[in-house]
Write a protein that holds these residues in place. Structure first.
Motif, PDB file in Angstrom:
ATOM      1  N   GLY A  29     -43.448  -7.198 -52.282  1.00  0.00           N
ATOM      2  CA  GLY A  29     -43.528  -8.489 -51.443  1.00  0.00           C
ATOM      3  C   GLY A  29     -44.783  -8.525 -51.264  1.00  0.00           C
ATOM      4  N   ILE A  30     -45.612  -7.258 -50.879  1.00  0.00           N
ATOM      5  CA  ILE A  30     -47.198  -7.343 -50.395  1.00  0.00           C
ATOM      6  C   ILE A  30     -48.000  -7.791 -51.647  1.00  0.00           C
ATOM      7  N   ALA A  31     -47.563  -7.052 -52.848  1.00  0.00           N
ATOM      8  CA  ALA A  31     -48.467  -7.298 -54.210  1.00  0.00           C
ATOM      9  C   ALA A  31     -48.162  -9.016 -54.446  1.00  0.00           C
ATOM     10  N   GLY A  32     -47.110  -9.670 -54.303  1.00  0.00           N
ATOM     11  CA  GLY A  32     -47.109 -10.877 -54.329  1.00  0.00           C
ATOM     12  C   GLY A  32     -47.770 -11.863 -53.343  1.00  0.00           C
ATOM     13  N   SER A  33     -47.857 -11.490 -52.227  1.00  0.00           N
ATOM     14  CA  SER A  33     -48.580 -12.049 -51.201  1.00  0.00           C
ATOM     15  C   SER A  33     -50.123 -12.002 -51.479  1.00  0.00           C
TER      16      SER A  33
END
Length: 190
Positions: free
Chosen positions: A1-5
């Protein structure tokens, strides 16, 4: 989720002017613009450089949740379909398509509001006697609700899902193929 954000923060900083401003203005019904360059010049001259980033935070409001949901759903699907995380094209395609569909459906209300803010659709705004530019997600949510109630937030949901499913299936299957190919090649060199 953090990588996508994080990827979304950087991507949207570069792509927002082209996708969220120029493309959408060219796609409007009765658009006064006839070319990309003409649109860029007119918007810059009449609204200033800031117009190209007017919807950047709005774009992030939609895209950060989209990418977080997208990445998390893909990983959950992979856990279910491919628990040993081997190269398995079918699981990558299915997981990618499902991830795109879930993320697209979940963020359609944000996309509807973003599109209204980016296009400043005169017909919609004038029907509610709104003059000038609509600004901010709160105003967009209120306007969409006034125009179409709860169903108004899901206009185009099927089209978004149909668009995103093959797009994300292809992206994930290509990513997984190159990850497999490069890893296999590196191991063979050792």
């Amino acid at each position: 989720g953090i990588a996508g954000s994080v990827a979304t923060l950087l991507h949207d900083a570069v792509m927002n002017p082209a996708e969220a401003v120029v493309k959408q203005r060219l796609q409007m019904f009765n658009s006064p613009y006839t070319s990309v360059l003409g649109c860029v010049r007119t918007v810059h001259r009449t609204e200033g450089l800031g117009a190209f980033y007017r919807s950047y935070t709005t774009q992030l409001t939609m895209n950060v949740p989209f990418q977080a949901i997208h990445f998390i759903t893909y990983e959950l699907m992979q856990e279910h379909l491919n628990p040993h995380r081997q190269y398995h094209p079918q699981s990558h395609i299915v997981a990618g398509a499902v991830a795109g569909a879930v993320a697209a459906a979940a963020t359609t209300p944000l996309d509807v509001c973003k599109t209204l803010l980016n296009t400043q659709e005169n017909t919609a705004l004038s029907s509610l006697k709104i003059r000038g530019h609509l600004s901010g997600m709160a105003n967009a949510f209120s306007t969409v609700y006034q125009l179409g109630g709860l169903p108004g937030f899901f206009k185009g949901v099927q089209a978004r899902v149909i668009y995103q499913m093959p797009s994300t299936a292809i992206a994930w299957s290509v990513y997984e193929f190159f990850k497999y190919f490069l890893t296999k090649r590196a191991l063979e060199k050792k």
